[in-house]
Scaffold this active site. Structure first.
Site, PDB file in Angstrom:
ATOM      1  N   THR A   1     -11.031   7.530  10.795  1.00 52.24           N
ATOM      2  CA  THR A   1     -11.074   7.013  12.175  1.00 52.24           C
ATOM      3  C   THR A   1     -10.501   8.015  13.178  1.00 52.24           C
ATOM      4  O   THR A   1     -10.628   7.831  14.379  1.00 52.24           O
ATOM      5  CB  THR A   1     -10.335   5.668  12.306  1.00 52.24           C
ATOM      6  OG1 THR A   1      -9.109   5.778  11.603  1.00 52.24           O
ATOM      7  CG2 THR A   1     -11.147   4.541  11.742  1.00 52.24           C
TER       8      THR A   1
ATOM      9  N   ASP B   1      -3.386   4.320  -2.205  1.00 52.28           N
ATOM     10  CA  ASP B   1      -4.283   4.914  -1.197  1.00 52.28           C
ATOM     11  C   ASP B   1      -4.197   6.443  -1.266  1.00 52.28           C
ATOM     12  O   ASP B   1      -3.564   7.065  -0.423  1.00 52.28           O
ATOM     13  CB  ASP B   1      -3.827   4.379   0.180  1.00 52.28           C
ATOM     14  CG  ASP B   1      -4.641   4.912   1.337  1.00 52.28           C
ATOM     15  OD1 ASP B   1      -5.781   5.354   1.119  1.00 52.28           O
ATOM     16  OD2 ASP B   1      -4.125   4.879   2.474  1.00 52.28           O
TER      17      ASP B   1
ATOM     18  N   LYS C   1      -7.022   8.467  -1.625  1.00 53.90           N
ATOM     19  CA  LYS C   1      -8.251   9.034  -1.024  1.00 53.90           C
ATOM     20  C   LYS C   1      -8.703  10.305  -1.746  1.00 53.90           C
ATOM     21  O   LYS C   1      -8.790  11.380  -1.140  1.00 53.90           O
ATOM     22  CB  LYS C   1      -8.028   9.367   0.456  1.00 53.90           C
ATOM     23  CG  LYS C   1      -7.654   8.193   1.334  1.00 53.90           C
ATOM     24  CD  LYS C   1      -7.643   8.592   2.809  1.00 53.90           C
ATOM     25  CE  LYS C   1      -7.278   7.484   3.755  1.00 53.90           C
ATOM     26  NZ  LYS C   1      -5.870   7.054   3.710  1.00 53.90           N
TER      27      LYS C   1
ATOM     28  N   ASP D   1     -12.876  15.396  -4.442  1.00 50.21           N
ATOM     29  CA  ASP D   1     -12.969  16.639  -5.207  1.00 50.21           C
ATOM     30  C   ASP D   1     -14.257  16.585  -6.020  1.00 50.21           C
ATOM     31  O   ASP D   1     -15.055  15.656  -5.835  1.00 50.21           O
ATOM     32  CB  ASP D   1     -11.718  16.763  -6.108  1.00 50.21           C
ATOM     33  CG  ASP D   1     -11.309  18.220  -6.317  1.00 50.21           C
ATOM     34  OD1 ASP D   1     -12.192  19.031  -6.655  1.00 50.21           O
ATOM     35  OD2 ASP D   1     -10.120  18.538  -6.135  1.00 50.21           O
TER      36      ASP D   1
ATOM     37  N   ARG E   1       3.544  -1.056  10.468  1.00 46.64           N
ATOM     38  CA  ARG E   1       4.663  -1.209  11.394  1.00 46.64           C
ATOM     39  C   ARG E   1       4.893  -2.604  11.977  1.00 46.64           C
ATOM     40  O   ARG E   1       6.051  -2.974  12.173  1.00 46.64           O
ATOM     41  CB  ARG E   1       4.551  -0.145  12.492  1.00 46.64           C
ATOM     42  CG  ARG E   1       4.867   1.241  11.947  1.00 46.64           C
ATOM     43  CD  ARG E   1       4.343   2.348  12.822  1.00 46.64           C
ATOM     44  NE  ARG E   1       2.874   2.398  12.800  1.00 46.64           N
ATOM     45  CZ  ARG E   1       2.152   3.251  13.480  1.00 46.64           C
ATOM     46  NH1 ARG E   1       2.747   4.125  14.254  1.00 46.64           N
ATOM     47  NH2 ARG E   1       0.837   3.236  13.385  1.00 46.64           N
TER      48      ARG E   1
ATOM     49  N   LYS F   1       0.855  -1.187   0.000  1.00 47.79           N
ATOM     50  CA  LYS F   1       0.000   0.000   0.000  1.00 47.79           C
ATOM     51  C   LYS F   1       0.885   1.228   0.000  1.00 47.79           C
ATOM     52  O   LYS F   1       1.756   1.383   0.860  1.00 47.79           O
ATOM     53  CB  LYS F   1      -0.911   0.029   1.228  1.00 47.79           C
ATOM     54  CG  LYS F   1      -1.964   1.119   1.109  1.00 47.79           C
ATOM     55  CD  LYS F   1      -2.566   1.512   2.432  1.00 47.79           C
ATOM     56  CE  LYS F   1      -1.674   2.505   3.146  1.00 47.79           C
ATOM     57  NZ  LYS F   1      -2.370   3.523   3.932  1.00 47.79           N
TER      58      LYS F   1
HETATM   59  O1  C5P Z   1       1.681   0.954  10.808  1.00 52.29           O
HETATM   60  P1  C5P Z   1       0.219   0.683  10.811  1.00 52.29           P
HETATM   61  O2  C5P Z   1      -0.124  -0.795  10.741  1.00 52.29           O
HETATM   62  O3  C5P Z   1      -0.513   1.393  11.908  1.00 52.29           O
HETATM   63  O4  C5P Z   1      -0.275   1.299   9.406  1.00 52.29           O
HETATM   64  C1  C5P Z   1      -1.636   1.315   9.051  1.00 52.29           C
HETATM   65  C2  C5P Z   1      -1.817   1.990   7.719  1.00 52.29           C
HETATM   66  O5  C5P Z   1      -3.217   2.128   7.483  1.00 52.29           O
HETATM   67  C3  C5P Z   1      -1.241   3.388   7.609  1.00 52.29           C
HETATM   68  O6  C5P Z   1      -0.858   3.581   6.238  1.00 52.29           O
HETATM   69  C4  C5P Z   1      -2.404   4.286   7.966  1.00 52.29           C
HETATM   70  O7  C5P Z   1      -2.331   5.540   7.354  1.00 52.29           O
HETATM   71  C5  C5P Z   1      -3.569   3.495   7.381  1.00 52.29           C
HETATM   72  N1  C5P Z   1      -4.855   3.766   8.002  1.00 52.29           N
HETATM   73  C6  C5P Z   1      -5.097   3.577   9.359  1.00 52.29           C
HETATM   74  N2  C5P Z   1      -6.325   3.840   9.886  1.00 52.29           N
HETATM   75  C7  C5P Z   1      -7.292   4.252   9.098  1.00 52.29           C
HETATM   76  C8  C5P Z   1      -7.083   4.436   7.741  1.00 52.29           C
HETATM   77  C9  C5P Z   1      -5.833   4.187   7.222  1.00 52.29           C
HETATM   78  O8  C5P Z   1      -4.205   3.190  10.089  1.00 52.29           O
HETATM   79  N3  C5P Z   1      -8.465   4.441   9.612  1.00 52.29           N
END
Ligand code: C5P
Length: 233
Positions: free
Chosen positions: A120, A61, A63, A66, A211, A34
């Site tokens: 979120t 991603d 998003k 517009d 992560r 992603k």
């Molecule tokens: O590192 P981590 O597992 O937290 O990464 C989650 C990914 O999903 C990041 O790219 C974050 O921007 C994205 N994301 C999120 N929560 C959301 C929408 C997208 O963590 N509600």
């Protein structure tokens, strides 16, 4: 779907060398990668081409939010990157989402187009400030149903929204779920998490995981452990 195909690894970095190294080492160990606004704004389509392996599924991603004509044009502009998943904000409205769905349906490999419902990071109070007087949970369902009626194939949602959206939108509507944490990984800034196994058991189709994989000293081993966990769902 096999467990591996469900995982999209979030490469949240502007560093093209780091993103390329992660993408190469994880090729074949996860379903895809992603790439979001952070990387794309810094490196553009040429950077994405460099990072994504031939045949490696990409969730782009960006998003988009517009007017319909601009979103349609932006989607056309990224078609050459050949993403597997693309997204727009459902709050852009039905006309915008229909315009987006039309463009995507005409693309060569017909990517999955999904909507972002309520970020979120927004709670009920934030919505009131925006003049939206329903709870975030209710608004998520309204926007998910509108996305489905507008021809989109699914939504990005938090783990805790899976069951309600699955019930409202049926079995074929794809749910892409970030905020997933294996029990052995740090939660970092994610608060309302489920494990990969729980998320898939509740009805998630794809998991976006950053992560816990990219921050592990052995990302391939971390991805493998997560696949084993998903296989038990
Ligand atoms: O590192 P981590 O597992 O937290 O990464 C989650 C990914 O999903 C990041 O790219 C974050 O921007 C994205 N994301 C999120 N929560 C959301 C929408 C997208 O963590 N509600």
């Amino acid at each position: 779907m096999n467990p591996l195909e469900r995982i999209f690894v979030a490469l949240d970095t502007t560093d093209i060398d780091r993103a390329t190294a992660l993408s190469r080492s994880l090729f074949g160990h996860v379903g895809g990668i992603k790439i979001g606004k952070e990387f794309f704004t810094a490196n553009g389509p040429a950077g994405v081409h460099e990072v994504v392996h031939e045949g490696q599924p990409l969730f782009l991603d960006l998003k988009f939010h517009d007017i319909p004509n601009t979103v349609a044009g932006a989607l056309q502009a990224v078609a050459s990157i050949n993403p597997k998943i693309l997204n727009v904000h459902a709050s852009g409205g039905a006309v915008m989402m229909r315009a987006a769905a039309k463009v995507v349906a005409e693309m060569e490999n017909k990517p999955l187009l999904v909507a972002v419902t309520v970020l979120t990071s927004l709670a009920d109070d934030d919505l009131v400030e925006l003049g939206i007087n329903v709870t975030a949970a209710e608004y998520v369902l309204t926007l998910a149903k509108l996305a489905q009626e507008s021809g989109l194939g699914g939504v990005v949602c938090s783990p805790l929204e899976i069951s309600a959206i699955r019930e409202a939108c049926g079995p074929d509507f794809k749910l892409i779920v970030p905020g997933v944490r294996p029990s052995w990984a740090l939660k970092s800034d994610q608060k309302r998490v489920l494990t990969p196994k729980q998320a898939v058991s509740r009805g998630a189709d794809y998991l976006v995981i950053g992560r816990p994989i990219t921050g592990d000293e052995d990302p391939v081993a971390a991805a493998r452990k997560i696949c084993e966990e998903i296989a038990l769902a």
